[in-house]
Write an enzyme that holds these catalytic residues in place. Structure first.
Site, PDB file in Angstrom:
ATOM      1  N   CYS A  57       0.788  -1.235   0.000  1.00 32.19           N
ATOM      2  CA  CYS A  57       0.000   0.000   0.000  1.00 32.19           C
ATOM      3  C   CYS A  57       0.821   1.285   0.000  1.00 32.19           C
ATOM      4  O   CYS A  57       0.360   2.291  -0.523  1.00 32.19           O
ATOM      5  CB  CYS A  57      -1.000   0.022   1.160  1.00 32.19           C
ATOM      6  SG  CYS A  57      -0.255  -0.043   2.789  1.00 32.19           S
ATOM      7  N   MET A  58       2.013   1.287   0.585  1.00 30.97           N
ATOM      8  CA  MET A  58       2.715   2.557   0.732  1.00 30.97           C
ATOM      9  C   MET A  58       4.108   2.584   0.120  1.00 30.97           C
ATOM     10  O   MET A  58       4.782   3.611   0.172  1.00 30.97           O
ATOM     11  CB  MET A  58       2.839   2.914   2.222  1.00 30.97           C
ATOM     12  CG  MET A  58       1.535   3.232   2.909  1.00 30.97           C
ATOM     13  SD  MET A  58       0.544   4.457   2.027  1.00 30.97           S
ATOM     14  CE  MET A  58       1.647   5.854   2.022  1.00 30.97           C
TER      15      MET A  58
ATOM     16  N   MET B  70      -4.118   5.099  -2.427  1.00 27.61           N
ATOM     17  CA  MET B  70      -3.792   3.917  -3.224  1.00 27.61           C
ATOM     18  C   MET B  70      -3.833   4.153  -4.738  1.00 27.61           C
ATOM     19  O   MET B  70      -3.273   3.380  -5.499  1.00 27.61           O
ATOM     20  CB  MET B  70      -4.731   2.766  -2.855  1.00 27.61           C
ATOM     21  CG  MET B  70      -4.547   2.286  -1.443  1.00 27.61           C
ATOM     22  SD  MET B  70      -2.846   1.851  -1.061  1.00 27.61           S
ATOM     23  CE  MET B  70      -2.424   3.093   0.143  1.00 27.61           C
TER      24      MET B  70
ATOM     25  N   GLY C 100      -3.133   3.932   4.581  1.00 21.61           N
ATOM     26  CA  GLY C 100      -4.321   3.103   4.789  1.00 21.61           C
ATOM     27  C   GLY C 100      -4.317   2.388   6.117  1.00 21.61           C
ATOM     28  O   GLY C 100      -5.360   2.008   6.623  1.00 21.61           O
ATOM     29  N   GLN C 101      -3.125   2.164   6.692  1.00 25.97           N
ATOM     30  CA  GLN C 101      -3.036   1.389   7.931  1.00 25.97           C
ATOM     31  C   GLN C 101      -2.599   2.285   9.090  1.00 25.97           C
ATOM     32  O   GLN C 101      -1.913   3.287   8.877  1.00 25.97           O
ATOM     33  CB  GLN C 101      -2.029   0.250   7.764  1.00 25.97           C
ATOM     34  CG  GLN C 101      -2.446  -0.746   6.692  1.00 25.97           C
ATOM     35  CD  GLN C 101      -1.528  -1.952   6.677  1.00 25.97           C
ATOM     36  OE1 GLN C 101      -1.742  -2.902   7.408  1.00 25.97           O
ATOM     37  NE2 GLN C 101      -0.491  -1.911   5.852  1.00 25.97           N
TER      38      GLN C 101
END
Lengths: 803, 87
Positions: free
Chosen positions: A166-167, A347, A384-385
């Protein structure tokens, strides 16, 4: 006498009244105190990377209420639908409560002693073929312990977090532009910007509290222009002043088009560029050195200008589908220095097979136009986390990192790390480990065919659902008895379905923890309730295995002085055997690990304060620097003289970790390129995947929350009404979506929540029964190694018809 | 035990907001607090989540309401059923 229902209503009204007062006074106020035997404490929310703080109400050893924390700057008392139900994530009725070992195909209960012994023996058997797959949901101390265990203990770098999915492209973007990871700005930019551009970023549903913060400015009568640049209409579009719909993968063309116009019209900021920027392009030989793709080749301004020459608005319109006039509107905004422009992305840029370049170009148009370094002028990635930044990136749990922004490949960095860990020189391997996709590919490949990972330990993540192209990268593990999968989790998931050993974990406020959110804010909380059954902390699990290996004679589990790698002493200087579970909370293991980790944070000027400062705060944004009066001050705007203590006096802006060692950032040129897989006659649709408001990622927690499950009970495929009509699909009808990787049967949603354009499909990934990653592509960005989940080619058919 | 939520209602710059308070006061399951500037606190209660959501949506659709945020949830409800893993 007051009834319980009256009390609940009054408590709800009191919390709402406190929030209203805070809003009206534009200042935080303590939430209304309530009693009824409920004890309240603070914690960051368990779910996304926004980092909202909640007040957790505990009664009789159980979390019974949640409130938005009025004292938290991030959310100012507000929460999203997931946040205000976060407490229920602990109470799904199928919590894992004891270790389970697969015997004859069945998971059977075993003791913790047997579980720890089993893992230790597996590691001892093939130590160099053992890997850890971690998470941006690991707490900072958990990630630090795992990193130290494998890199400083086992001498292996086969550790990578799910943040790779994601990152990773944001990381390579920041590193190659500023020489150091993570955003310069912060959420305060959202309060100050005149224009907010959301690049492939459905903020209204994915970061709803941040979006609410912007919308609130409008209700106060402030003017803030919202621009949604996306591939499908969403709730964000409904609130936006402009919506620019682009052909998937053509976002690089749009950004080149803006840069082209800024130069063509002499509307860029020559003073800013001259003083603070250099130009870069992809290296001629990307394989010359491992870091060549991040360093690039120098180019002059004239070369940069020439490279942009083809990207006229009309050409960009052809590539992207965005009208030339809209490209001009964007360029005119960037040309106006009186405006403050904030860009956000998540994302859309990162899960992109040219994700690094997408990140670079977005930073580039901000730098080229001088929209940088003032409150409200910032390019800011959103995570996102909850601890993708704090744990995966800052602790350095990626296969090529060491803590605090150090690199495996740098001998000096290895030496410094070995010194701080007090392990012998040479203990840390100079070889980069397997990144996520490679790690799973190697795990799913038989040993005699090059599959060099035999034992894989997964913590706090669900790769059996979140990896792309699952048949290849996860399900191929089935039927390979020599491959051993260990999974630490709180619920059964798609990953535990193939696990050989399942370890029940404590979650969120069942343990102490620290997270680091999207805006460099490090947050702390204490354990408030006990985990169910025999569930135990993830960090304890790692330390217990390390201790067993120590007792079995593994030399890596000792430091230079022959002491155990995880030696903990209490205030009286007595060693506490925390690897024995009953003793684990005899001292604050989190605090000890964090204080040790904190020593790493200065190198890249990501200074962290002592643990106790975080106990007092609702998070602090690094660098957190001690003042002359002894207090600790956070930094909101990095690289800007007015706020960042590390910027030289008079420098105005200083990129003090500059790639080019001259305090300048890099403006990159990168061409628009074709996607790895595009629609064709056989597979005529674009397929995009993503999230929904009600569920968080793979849904393993939110699907256990009845209210969220009821609100969004199953997955679906969004489709344009004209496409549906052409195929004869009725709303809600089951259809088959097929790609070159497989097929998936699920209901079609026409004119649903999202509105894809013609020729486009969207499927969310939260549903374990309808796993869209069975059919995603998994092609990775060549620099960040992050997979592209946002585009591949697909076709559709009625469920009963043959494809 | 009914479910309760605390709501923060952001009011629009609109004369229609004048009728809002009366509408809330007349609605069963809604208790409005004292307004603070353009923000009005309210508690809603209902027997189940679907009804609670209906109330939330009803308020959000009222003339003069710009936005509705939830700021408090009580889920001290032992009858709530939780879905389990179901591949």
């Amino acid at each position: 006498m007051i009834q319980r229902r009256d009390f609940n209503r009054m408590a709800a009204l009191a919390a709402a009244s406190a929030a209203a007062q805070a809003r009206a006074q534009n200042a935080p106020s303590a939430a209304a105190a309530s009693n009824d035997g409920i004890a309240w404490d603070k914690a960051p929310c368990r779910f996304c990377g926004t980092g909202c703080h909640v007040r957790v109400g505990v009664k009789n050893g159980r979390v019974v209420a949640i409130e938005g924390d009025q004292l938290a700057e991030v959310n100012k008392g507000l929460l999203c639908v997931k946040g205000y139900h976060v407490g229920l994530a602990l109470y799904g009725k199928d919590r894992l409560t004891q270790p389970l070992l697969r015997r004859n195909g069945v998971l059977e209960p075993i003791s913790w002693e047997e579980a720890i012994e089993t893992i230790s023996q597996k590691i001892l058997a093939t130590p160099d073929q053992f890997a850890i797959y971690g998470s941006g949901q690991w707490t900072i101390p958990e990630g630090y312990a795992a990193n130290k265990f494998i890199k400083g203990g086992l001498g292996s770098n086969h550790i990578d977090p799910n943040a790779r999915l994601c990152m990773a492209s944001a990381v390579t973007g920041f590193l190659s532009v500023y020489g150091v990871d993570e955003p310069a700005g912060c959420y305060d930019d959202l309060d100050k910007c005149d224009v907010l551009i959301m690049w492939g970023n459905n903020m209204a549903e994915m970061h709803p509290v941040l979006f609410s913060r912007v919308i609130d400015r409008r209700t106060r009568g402030e003017k803030v222009t919202l621009i949604d640049i996306g591939t499908r209409r969403t709730r964000t579009t409904d609130f936006s002043d402009h919506y620019l719909e682009f052909r998937p993968h053509s976002d690089l063309a749009i950004m080149n088009g803006i840069a082209h116009l800024l130069i063509k019209k002499n509307a860029f900021d020559p003073k800013f560029v001259e003083k603070f920027c250099n130009f870069r392009q992809a290296p001629k030989d990307p394989n010359a050195t491992p870091t060549a793709p991040l360093l690039g080749d120098a180019m002059s301004f004239d070369d940069y200008k020439a490279a942009l020459e083809p990207y006229t608005p009309e050409h960009v319109e052809k590539l992207s589908g965005v009208p030339a006039e809209k490209i001009r509107v964007l360029a005119d905004l960037f040309a106006n220095k009186d405006l403050r422009i904030t860009s956000t992305w998540c994302m859309g840029f990162n899960q992109h097979s040219r994700g690094t370049n997408a990140n670079r170009l977005c930073h580039g148009i901000h730098l080229l136009s001088g929209h940088f370094g003032r409150p409200g002028d910032a390019p800011t990635s959103l995570t996102g986390q909850p601890s993708a930044c704090g744990t995966a990136r800052e602790v350095g749990t990626m296969c090529h990192f060491l803590p605090g922004g150090r690199l495996i490949l740098n001998p000096e960095h290895r030496k410094e790390t070995e010194k701080l860990w007090n392990v012998p020189e040479g203990r840390i391997s100079p070889k980069i480990g397997h990144h996520t996709v490679l790690m799973w590919e190697k795990f799913c490949t038989p040993a005699d065919k090059g599959g060099d990972i035999q034992t894989l330990w997964v913590q706090v993540t669900n790769p059996g659902q979140s990896l792309p192209n699952l048949h290849k990268l996860f399900k191929a593990k089935a039927g390979q008895p020599d491959k051993f999968l260990i999974v630490s989790d709180v619920y059964r998931t798609a990953t535990t379905e193939l696990a050989d050993l399942v370890l029940p974990s404590a979650m969120w406020v069942e343990k102490n923890g620290m997270y680091g959110n999207s805006e460099r804010r490090t947050q702390q909380w204490f354990r408030m309730v006990k985990p169910p059954g025999e569930a135990r902390d993830d960090a304890w699990q790692m330390i217990a295995v390390a201790r067993r290996l120590h007792d079995l004679g593994h030399p890596g589990m000792k430091d230079k002085n022959g002491r155990f790698l995880f030696t903990f002493k209490n205030d009286q200087g007595e060693e506490v055997p925390v690897w024995e579970w009953p003793r684990y909370y005899d001292l604050n293991v989190d605090k000890v690990l964090f204080e040790e980790y904190r020593l790493f944070s200065r190198y890249k000027h990501k200074d962290l304060a002592p643990y106790e400062e975080y106990v007092k705060a609702r998070g602090l944004r690094w660098p957190v620097v001690q003042q002359q009066d002894g207090t600790w001050r956070e930094t909101k705007f990095r690289f800007s003289e007015f706020d960042d203590p590390y910027v030289k006096k008079g420098a105005e802006i200083q990129f003090y970790h500059s790639v080019t060692k001259d305090d300048k950032a890099l403006i990159w040129f990168a061409p628009a390129e074709k996607a790895a897989e595009e629609p064709d006659a056989e597979f005529p649709f674009w397929l995009c995947t993503g999230r929904v408001l009600e569920h968080w990622h793979t849904g393993s927690m939110t699907r256990r929350i009845p209210q969220l499950h009821a609100a969004m009970p199953h997955s679906y495929v969004e489709m344009h009404p004209e496409d549906a009509r052409e195929h004869g699909f009725a709303n809600g009808e089951s259809i088959v979506v097929k790609t070159r990787r497989g097929e998936l049967k699920l209901p079609v949603w026409i004119d649903g929540r999202g509105h894809p354009p013609r020729g486009s499909l969207f499927i969310p990934f939260f549903d374990e029964r309808l796993m869209c990653n069975d059919i995603t592509l998994g092609d990775v960005d060549p620099i960040s190694k992050e997979p592209d989940y946002k585009k591949c080619a697909a076709t559709v058919a009625r469920a009963t018809a043959a494809l | 035990m009914p479910l309760t939520s605390g709501l923060l209602i952001s009011l629009a710059h609109d004369e229609r907001a004048f009728g809002l308070r009366q509408a809330l006061d007349e609605k069963e399951g809604v208790t409005a607090g004292l307004p603070e500037g353009r923000w009005l606190p309210a508690a809603i209660e209902a027997e189940d989540d679907a009804r609670l959501r209906e109330l939330h949506d009803w308020i959000a659709a009222l003339p003069g309401v710009a936005f509705v945020d939830v700021v408090h949830v009580n889920f001290d409800d032992p009858t709530t059923a939780s879905p389990t893993y179901s591949p």
